[in-house]
Motif scaffolding. Structure first.
Motif, PDB file in Angstrom:
ATOM      1  N   VAL A  43       0.840  -1.203   0.000  1.00 34.49           N
ATOM      2  CA  VAL A  43       0.000   0.000   0.000  1.00 34.49           C
ATOM      3  C   VAL A  43       0.873   1.251   0.000  1.00 34.49           C
ATOM      4  CG1 VAL A  43      -1.564   1.368   1.427  1.00 34.49           C
ATOM      5  CG2 VAL A  43      -2.065  -1.028   1.009  1.00 34.49           C
ATOM      6  N   ILE A  44       1.946   1.240   0.801  1.00 34.02           N
ATOM      7  CA  ILE A  44       2.855   2.388   0.829  1.00 34.02           C
ATOM      8  C   ILE A  44       3.543   2.556  -0.516  1.00 34.02           C
ATOM      9  CG2 ILE A  44       4.965   3.315   1.875  1.00 34.02           C
ATOM     10  CD1 ILE A  44       4.055   2.109   4.519  1.00 34.02           C
ATOM     11  N   GLU A  45       3.938   1.447  -1.148  1.00 39.98           N
ATOM     12  CA  GLU A  45       4.555   1.533  -2.475  1.00 39.98           C
ATOM     13  C   GLU A  45       3.596   2.187  -3.465  1.00 39.98           C
ATOM     14  OE1 GLU A  45       5.647  -2.390  -3.591  1.00 39.98           O
ATOM     15  OE2 GLU A  45       7.337  -2.534  -2.193  1.00 39.98           O
ATOM     16  N   ARG A  46       2.346   1.775  -3.438  1.00 42.20           N
ATOM     17  CA  ARG A  46       1.369   2.347  -4.353  1.00 42.20           C
ATOM     18  C   ARG A  46       1.106   3.818  -4.026  1.00 42.20           C
ATOM     19  NH1 ARG A  46      -1.316  -0.966  -7.708  1.00 42.20           N
ATOM     20  NH2 ARG A  46      -3.028   0.538  -7.851  1.00 42.20           N
ATOM     21  N   LEU A  47       1.151   4.169  -2.748  1.00 44.81           N
ATOM     22  CA  LEU A  47       1.009   5.564  -2.344  1.00 44.81           C
ATOM     23  C   LEU A  47       2.139   6.398  -2.918  1.00 44.81           C
ATOM     24  CD1 LEU A  47      -0.294   7.805  -0.566  1.00 44.81           C
ATOM     25  CD2 LEU A  47       1.121   6.961   1.321  1.00 44.81           C
TER      26      LEU A  47
ATOM     27  N   PHE B  47      -6.577   7.407  -3.451  1.00 45.30           N
ATOM     28  CA  PHE B  47      -5.960   7.491  -2.125  1.00 45.30           C
ATOM     29  C   PHE B  47      -5.895   6.088  -1.556  1.00 45.30           C
ATOM     30  CE2 PHE B  47     -10.496   8.348  -1.434  1.00 45.30           C
ATOM     31  CZ  PHE B  47     -10.829   7.530  -0.369  1.00 45.30           C
ATOM     32  N   VAL B  48      -5.240   5.934  -0.428  1.00 45.67           N
ATOM     33  CA  VAL B  48      -5.118   4.624   0.210  1.00 45.67           C
ATOM     34  C   VAL B  48      -5.737   4.704   1.598  1.00 45.67           C
ATOM     35  CG1 VAL B  48      -2.991   4.189  -1.072  1.00 45.67           C
ATOM     36  CG2 VAL B  48      -2.849   5.010   1.294  1.00 45.67           C
ATOM     37  N   ILE B  49      -6.057   3.547   2.146  1.00 46.51           N
ATOM     38  CA  ILE B  49      -6.594   3.480   3.495  1.00 46.51           C
ATOM     39  C   ILE B  49      -5.699   2.574   4.328  1.00 46.51           C
ATOM     40  CG2 ILE B  49      -8.534   2.725   4.924  1.00 46.51           C
ATOM     41  CD1 ILE B  49     -10.394   3.594   2.696  1.00 46.51           C
TER      42      ILE B  49
ATOM     43  N   VAL C 294      -5.431   8.384   3.144  1.00 43.56           N
ATOM     44  CA  VAL C 294      -4.108   8.989   2.987  1.00 43.56           C
ATOM     45  C   VAL C 294      -3.799   9.204   1.508  1.00 43.56           C
ATOM     46  CG1 VAL C 294      -1.637   8.743   3.508  1.00 43.56           C
ATOM     47  CG2 VAL C 294      -3.339   7.754   5.065  1.00 43.56           C
ATOM     48  N   TRP C 295      -3.260  10.374   1.188  1.00 42.07           N
ATOM     49  CA  TRP C 295      -2.760  10.629  -0.162  1.00 42.07           C
ATOM     50  C   TRP C 295      -1.578  11.586  -0.068  1.00 42.07           C
ATOM     51  CZ3 TRP C 295      -7.661  12.156   1.476  1.00 42.07           C
ATOM     52  CH2 TRP C 295      -7.879  13.534   1.619  1.00 42.07           C
ATOM     53  N   LEU C 296      -0.821  11.673  -1.150  1.00 48.44           N
ATOM     54  CA  LEU C 296       0.359  12.532  -1.178  1.00 48.44           C
ATOM     55  C   LEU C 296      -0.047  13.990  -1.062  1.00 48.44           C
ATOM     56  CD1 LEU C 296       2.441  10.851  -4.038  1.00 48.44           C
ATOM     57  CD2 LEU C 296       2.810  10.634  -1.574  1.00 48.44           C
ATOM     58  N   LYS C 297       0.707  14.733  -0.271  1.00 48.77           N
ATOM     59  CA  LYS C 297       0.438  16.162  -0.100  1.00 48.77           C
ATOM     60  C   LYS C 297       0.562  16.859  -1.447  1.00 48.77           C
ATOM     61  CE  LYS C 297       1.721  17.916   3.753  1.00 48.77           C
ATOM     62  NZ  LYS C 297       0.372  18.203   4.329  1.00 48.77           N
ATOM     63  N   GLY C 298      -0.398  17.703  -1.759  1.00 49.74           N
ATOM     64  CA  GLY C 298      -0.405  18.423  -3.034  1.00 49.74           C
ATOM     65  C   GLY C 298      -1.218  17.739  -4.115  1.00 49.74           C
TER      66      GLY C 298
END
Length: 318
Positions: free
Chosen positions: A136-140, A147-149, A275-279
């Motif tokens: 999940v972190i890799e995909r994030l 987004f991921v959960i 959770v998603w990347l800032k911006g």
């Protein structure tokens, strides 16, 4: 840059191949033959003027140029998707794909939340990937989803994390376990039990590890298992005790197959996060689903399942 003459079809093909790390799977997804995919990607490499893929033994890798192309594809195709959904939203109908990656433990509650959302927005097409925290972190990082959960958001990434759902973690045991009738079990006593644990990196394992550190304890795991279901089966078989999200135990608690031990410091209270990347700019569909999750959190919805909280019948001390 003027030498590049890239087509959207080439970008879609490259994105699919780089995501699957497999030409045949990408071809199947896009309803093309593998030779057609190979030809288009060779032309893409010619246009770019660099090798994008390499094979080492039987393994498939992206070159440095391939990683740059992957990031560009995700950005370009993501922006086009946002544009398409923004235009679709002008007719007041929320529609389009909703791409989510979620950690394994969310499978016990997220389908219920997603189902409620789809009832109100039937034109939304969910694409759900259930996998471990590491993936999940890799995909994030690769920005592959809306987004991921997950539970704890990664500390080393610039992300937005929005808590929306209570995640109670309890100590689970066989119903005939000697401690099932004991109240306020000290941490030192429970640490002496035979422990079944999730693999390192699991969110539940990380929460339990923090509990051990905070209580100056250490355990030697009896077994390390790779899924919540495997843990539950081991506990029900009397192999040991474990920590589990209460949301994953509803059926077993109702049927009297598992017991929750009354251990000091438990339940561990955590929150699930979107959770998603800032911006990052969320698509209209993704934003609507986040708003739906947060609206539930503000109304104190802790579970879409009956007994999502520790009910009187299964709570320690009853």
């Amino acid at each position: 840059m003027a030498r590049m003459h890239l087509t959207l079809q080439q970008l879609r093909l490259f994105e699919a191949v780089s995501r699957h790390r497999h030409f045949t799977r990408a071809a199947e997804e896009l309803h093309l033959t593998q030779p057609a995919v190979s030809i288009q990607l060779r032309r893409l490499e010619e246009n770019v003027g660099a090798k994008l893929f390499e094979h080492i033994g039987k393994r498939f890798f992206l070159t440095p140029a391939g990683h740059e192309m992957q990031a560009a594809c995700n950005d370009i195709l993501g922006r086009l998707q946002v544009l398409e959904q923004s235009l679709d939203s002008l007719d007041d109908t929320l529609k389009g794909p909703l791409r989510l990656s979620v950690v394994t433990s969310t499978k016990y509650f997220l389908p219920h939340l997603l189902g409620s959302f789809i009832v109100d927005h039937p034109a939304v097409l969910p694409r759900l990937i259930v996998t471990n925290r590491e993936r999940v972190i890799e995909r994030l990082v690769e920005n592959l989803d809306d987004f991921v959960i997950m539970g704890q958001a990664p500390d080393d990434l610039a992300v937005e994390a929005h808590p929306f759902y209570e995640n109670l973690i309890v100590v689970a045991a066989h119903t005939q376990h000697p401690l099932s009738a004991v109240r306020s079990i000290p941490p030192l006593q429970i640490a002496r039990e035979r422990w079944l644990v999730r693999e390192a990196g699991s969110g539940t394992r990380s929460a339990f590890d923090r509990y051990l550190i905070e209580n100056d304890l250490a355990i030697t795991p009896y077994m390390e298992l790779g899924s919540t279901e495997a843990i539950k089966q081991g506990v029900m078989a009397g192999l040991g005790v474990s920590v589990l999200p209460i949301s994953s135990m509803q059926l077993e608690l109702t049927n009297g197959c598992l017991a929750v031990l009354d251990v000091q410091g438990f339940p561990l209270c955590r929150r699930w996060n979107a959770v998603w990347l800032k911006g990052k700019t969320l698509s209209p569909v993704a934003r609507a689903f986040v708003d739906f999750l947060l609206a539930g959190a503000s109304s104190d919805r802790t579970s879409p399942l009956a007994g999502g909280r520790l009910s009187a019948s299964n709570a320690p001390g009853n």
